[in-house]
Design a protein around this motif. Structure first.
Motif, PDB file in Angstrom:
ATOM      1  N   SER A   1       0.640  -1.350  -0.274  1.00  0.00           N
ATOM      2  CA  SER A   1       0.071   0.171  -0.156  1.00  0.00           C
ATOM      3  C   SER A   1       0.719   1.315   0.166  1.00  0.00           C
ATOM      4  O   SER A   1       0.396   1.843   0.021  1.00  0.00           O
ATOM      5  N   ILE A   2       1.584   1.303   0.753  1.00  0.00           N
ATOM      6  CA  ILE A   2       3.146   2.504   0.400  1.00  0.00           C
ATOM      7  C   ILE A   2       4.363   2.303  -0.423  1.00  0.00           C
ATOM      8  O   ILE A   2       5.410   2.969  -0.050  1.00  0.00           O
ATOM      9  N   GLY A   3       4.439   1.067  -0.799  1.00  0.00           N
ATOM     10  CA  GLY A   3       5.644   0.511  -1.458  1.00  0.00           C
ATOM     11  C   GLY A   3       6.837   0.787  -0.605  1.00  0.00           C
ATOM     12  O   GLY A   3       7.908   1.454  -0.606  1.00  0.00           O
ATOM     13  N   ALA A   4       6.704  -0.239   0.564  1.00  0.00           N
ATOM     14  CA  ALA A   4       8.121   0.643   1.768  1.00  0.00           C
ATOM     15  C   ALA A   4       9.408  -0.950   2.011  1.00  0.00           C
ATOM     16  O   ALA A   4       8.556  -1.241   0.573  1.00  0.00           O
ATOM     17  N   LYS A   5       9.818  -0.418   2.075  1.00  0.00           N
ATOM     18  CA  LYS A   5      11.491  -1.207   1.880  1.00  0.00           C
ATOM     19  C   LYS A   5      11.682  -1.738   3.149  1.00  0.00           C
ATOM     20  O   LYS A   5      12.394  -1.978   2.984  1.00  0.00           O
ATOM     21  N   ARG A   6      11.113  -0.537   4.000  1.00  0.00           N
ATOM     22  CA  ARG A   6      11.913  -1.152   5.532  1.00  0.00           C
ATOM     23  C   ARG A   6      10.420  -1.388   6.188  1.00  0.00           C
ATOM     24  O   ARG A   6       9.227  -1.094   6.414  1.00  0.00           O
ATOM     25  N   ILE A   7      10.511  -2.671   7.107  1.00  0.00           N
ATOM     26  CA  ILE A   7       9.491  -3.411   8.505  1.00  0.00           C
ATOM     27  C   ILE A   7      10.161  -3.392   9.167  1.00  0.00           C
ATOM     28  O   ILE A   7      11.010  -3.758   9.348  1.00  0.00           O
ATOM     29  N   VAL A   8       9.777  -3.022  10.306  1.00  0.00           N
ATOM     30  CA  VAL A   8      10.112  -3.864  11.495  1.00  0.00           C
ATOM     31  C   VAL A   8       8.348  -4.249  12.392  1.00  0.00           C
ATOM     32  O   VAL A   8       7.185  -4.749  11.885  1.00  0.00           O
ATOM     33  N   LEU A   9       8.873  -5.429  12.545  1.00  0.00           N
ATOM     34  CA  LEU A   9       8.762  -6.721  13.528  1.00  0.00           C
ATOM     35  C   LEU A   9       8.924  -6.368  15.047  1.00  0.00           C
ATOM     36  O   LEU A   9       9.627  -7.123  15.455  1.00  0.00           O
ATOM     37  N   ASP A  10       7.614  -5.926  15.940  1.00  0.00           N
ATOM     38  CA  ASP A  10       7.928  -6.276  17.500  1.00  0.00           C
ATOM     39  C   ASP A  10       6.832  -6.430  18.244  1.00  0.00           C
ATOM     40  O   ASP A  10       5.805  -5.647  18.354  1.00  0.00           O
TER      41      ASP A  10
END
Lengths: 125, 575
Positions: free
Chosen positions: B141-150
């Motif tokens: 949806s935002i073209g993410a390049k980074r993700i965080v799983l917290d």
């Protein structure tokens, strides 16, 4: 059965004798036509017919088609069955192969269970 | 956060690139962290950030995303398994992170995954495809390049089938790599392993350990890169800081001495002290220790130096541990220094903190960051001896502090309460050897009064006076008084004045005595000369008499001769 269509499978024919809050509103989340999804759908159909005939609506949501709907009901596992009504909200994950657990999960009252299983249809009429 | 890390940390290979293709990296934008990892986290791979509760894992991860979105043009997805989105937004708002704004701009997506065991009934086979779909949807949806799983380990509390869960996690990390997402997975520290559920098994590219240790009731946060596959990295534990400015990691163990030297000489603002130093001040970029007991005027001397630097238009930063900045400003007014003017002009900044507020590392970390932001050319630490800690750590910290300042070409002025320049009564090491110049202040007590004196013990690279000088503080500033150095030793205060008076009297006496003796000698000389004159007169008289007698003799002889001739004529008649 076509999992791709978010279907309203509920039977509305027999609502006369039931209070609205007794009606089961169920939503089944699947992701494509996996074997688990198909098993879950078949199990759910069978189960509802056996125990809740006439008191239920089933909504099948394919997250492959509508991924935006996953967050709303906090879906992680697939397949997940969500009991929207009656409150409180309940989640049952897995392919629904363990009927006993499904009954516990959906919190179907014990008095309905043992004797009314065969008489479910009669009850509904 | 503003400044880019200047130099790579030491103790590690200088550069990760030795011909082989280096691992592509993604900058986190966290001060210092990118330095110790030579660029950031591995691009397109999951990294594990683990640590006990309250270590700053979530903040680290959030900073990674916010910096990505705001500074590096990389949108990010925050998938929270613990905090609700609202809580997350509120928690980081104090750091100036506007998560809601970023979400509205489509640079950030927050998805709160609630895992409530009591609401979940397991009735057969399942997988976590829903998680993948949610993550995939948010990313797309935002073209993410980074993700965080917290913190993804929360899943273990929600689902009973661990086999399925582990298989799904393995699939998830594979999926992250396939999608080329740079991910941070956070994990709670577990017994005997880095995380409770052994997440390090799955995330093997980069593991960062955060720690929060309490020593002597003081907490220090530390960060360590446990492993970084395919890349060199700083291996030490680095202190890091979380405060209103966000998170900053400090690669402060610089051991190199290859910094460039700042040229030029800076006046101390005390004319007398300048005169004691041959170039007329201290070299720029040196470290100067001003030591002396309490009440010897250390702070006033440093204030003078600050005042002089600010008057030259240089930026000064003062870390004070025993007074507030306002108090120093007020006190400096008593010696005719107006520091408030410089503070208002933005040339001078006081950073006051109690020494016990943080651990040593944190103090250093804070200074490091403040200095990077303010970019001063003069830094004052007043007093250095207020910093406490285990001796070995103290020594190392001081060394790094001095190094840090020197490597930036900053003139550093430290004050110390210890007369001998050591940090502690019980320890033998001192900071004095780290210092380029050392001014010692001493209150001399004699005759019921105390006099302020100072002397320059050392000043590398310049000739300097070896004298102990008395100084006075007045509304006109600090003035050095000409020292009395005589046979009776060095005297100060009224003793000096008395001694000087005595000295003056003695001089007068000696002068009178010598004048008297001179007169005496003159008189004697005069009398001798007179005697010489008399004798000479006598001599002349004698000579005259002698001449008279001689001429009488001659006349008599002549007469006799002529008489004889007359007689013979008369007898002979002829002749």
């Amino acid at each position: 059965m076509n999992g791709s269509e978010p279907t309203e499978d509920g039977l509305d024919t027999d609502a006369a004798g039931m209070a609205e809050e007794d009606r089961y509103h169920l939503r089944l989340y699947v992701a494509g036509q996996t074997s688990k999804s198909l098993t879950a759908m078949a199990n759910l159909k069978r189960f509802c017919e056996e125990h809740l005939a006439g008191h239920y609506d089933i909504e099948v949501i394919d997250l492959m088609k509508n991924p935006q709907l996953a967050a709303g009901d906090q879906i992680l596992a697939i397949p997940t069955l969500v009991r929207r009504l009656p409150a409180p909200l309940k989640r049952i994950i897995g392919d629904l192969s363990n009927t006993e657990k499904v009954l516990v999960g959906l919190d179907i009252r014990p008095q309905n269970l043992p004797e009314k299983n065969p008489a479910a249809k009669a009850d509904g009429v | 956060m503003a400044s880019e890390p200047a130099s790579p940390p030491e103790g590690t290979p200088k550069s990760p690139s030795t011909g082989a293709p280096a691992v592509a990296k993604v900058a986190t934008g966290i001060d210092g962290f990118d330095t110790i990892t030579f660029g950031g986290l591995p691009k397109g791979r999951p990294s594990l950030v683990c640590g006990a509760a309250g270590c700053g894992k979530t903040l680290f991860a959030t900073t990674f995303l916010v910096n990505g979105a705001t500074r590096f043009g990389e949108p990010g997805v925050f998938m929270s398994f613990e905090e609700r989105a609202e809580d997350l937004v509120a928690n980081v708002a104090s750091l100036g992170y506007d998560l809601d704004g970023l979400v509205a701009q489509g640079k950030l997506a927050i998805d709160h995954v609630r895992v409530e065991r009591s609401e979940i009934e397991e009735t057969g086979e399942y997988d976590l495809e829903g998680l993948f779909i949610r993550l995939g949807f948010a990313v797309d949806s935002i073209g993410a390049k980074r993700i965080v799983l917290d913190t993804i380990e929360t899943l273990f509390a929600g689902f009973s089938d661990e086999t399925v869960l582990r298989a799904e996690l393995r699939r998830l990390f594979g999926w992250i790599k396939d999608r080329g997402l740079t991910a941070i997975i956070t994990g709670e520290r577990g017994d005997g392993q880095l995380t409770r559920q052994g997440m390090e098994e799955y995330v093997s590219d980069c593991v960062v350990l955060l720690d929060n240790r309490v020593e002597d009731q003081i907490t220090t946060r530390r960060l360590r890169v446990v492993k970084y596959r395919g890349s060199a990295h700083g291996t030490n534990e680095y202190p890091f800081l979380i405060d209103a400015e966000g998170i900053s990691v400090l690669p402060v163990t610089a051991a190199d001495l290859d910094y460039t030297i700042a040229e030029g000489v800076a006046s101390t603002g005390i004319p007398g002290l300048d005169a004691m130093l041959e170039p007329g001040g201290f070299h720029r970029g040196t470290s100067i220790l001003v030591s002396g007991e309490s009440g010897t005027g250390k702070t006033m001397i440093t204030s003078s130096m600050i005042g002089a630097a600010c008057a030259r238009g240089e930026r000064c930063m003062s870390f004070v541990f025993e007074e507030s900045g306002d108090q120093i400003i007020r006190n400096a007014r008593s010696i005719g220094l107006d520091l408030a003017r410089h503070v208002e002009a933005g040339l001078l900044r006081f950073e006051a903190a109690r020494p016990s507020l943080y651990g040593l590392e944190m103090h250093l970390a804070r200074m490091h960051r403040d200095i990077d932001r303010f970019a001063p050319s003069v830094v004052v630490v007043d007093p250095l001896s207020a910093l406490r800690g285990p001796p070995a750590e103290l020594q190392a910290t001081m060394l790094r502090m001095v190094d840090m300042l020197k490597s930036r070409g900053i003139t550093a002025i430290f004050t110390s309460l210890r007369e001998d320049g050591s940090l502690d009564h019980d320890s033998n090491f001192g900071v004095s050897s780290l210092m380029d110049a050392w001014i010692k202040l001493l209150n001399v007590e004699a005759n019921g009064e105390r006099s302020r004196t100072l002397y320059v013990i050392k000043a590398r690279g310049m000739r300097h006076s070896n004298q102990v000088r008395e100084f006075s503080m007045s509304g006109d500033g600090i003035a050095l008084v000409e020292a009395y150095i005589g046979p009776a030793g060095v005297l100060t205060g009224t003793a000096r004045i008395v001694q000087e008076a005595e000295e003056a009297a003695a001089v007068l006496r000696r002068e009178q005595e010598s004048r008297r003796r001179r007169r005496e000698a003159e008189r004697r000389r005069h009398s001798l000369e007179r005697q010489i004159d008399e004798l000479r007169a006598t001599l002349e008289a004698a000579a005259e008499e002698e001449a008279v007698l001689l001429s009488e003799d001659e006349m008599r002889e002549a007469m006799l001769t002529s008489e004889r001739r007359i007689l013979s004529t008369r007898r002979g008649g002829t002749q």
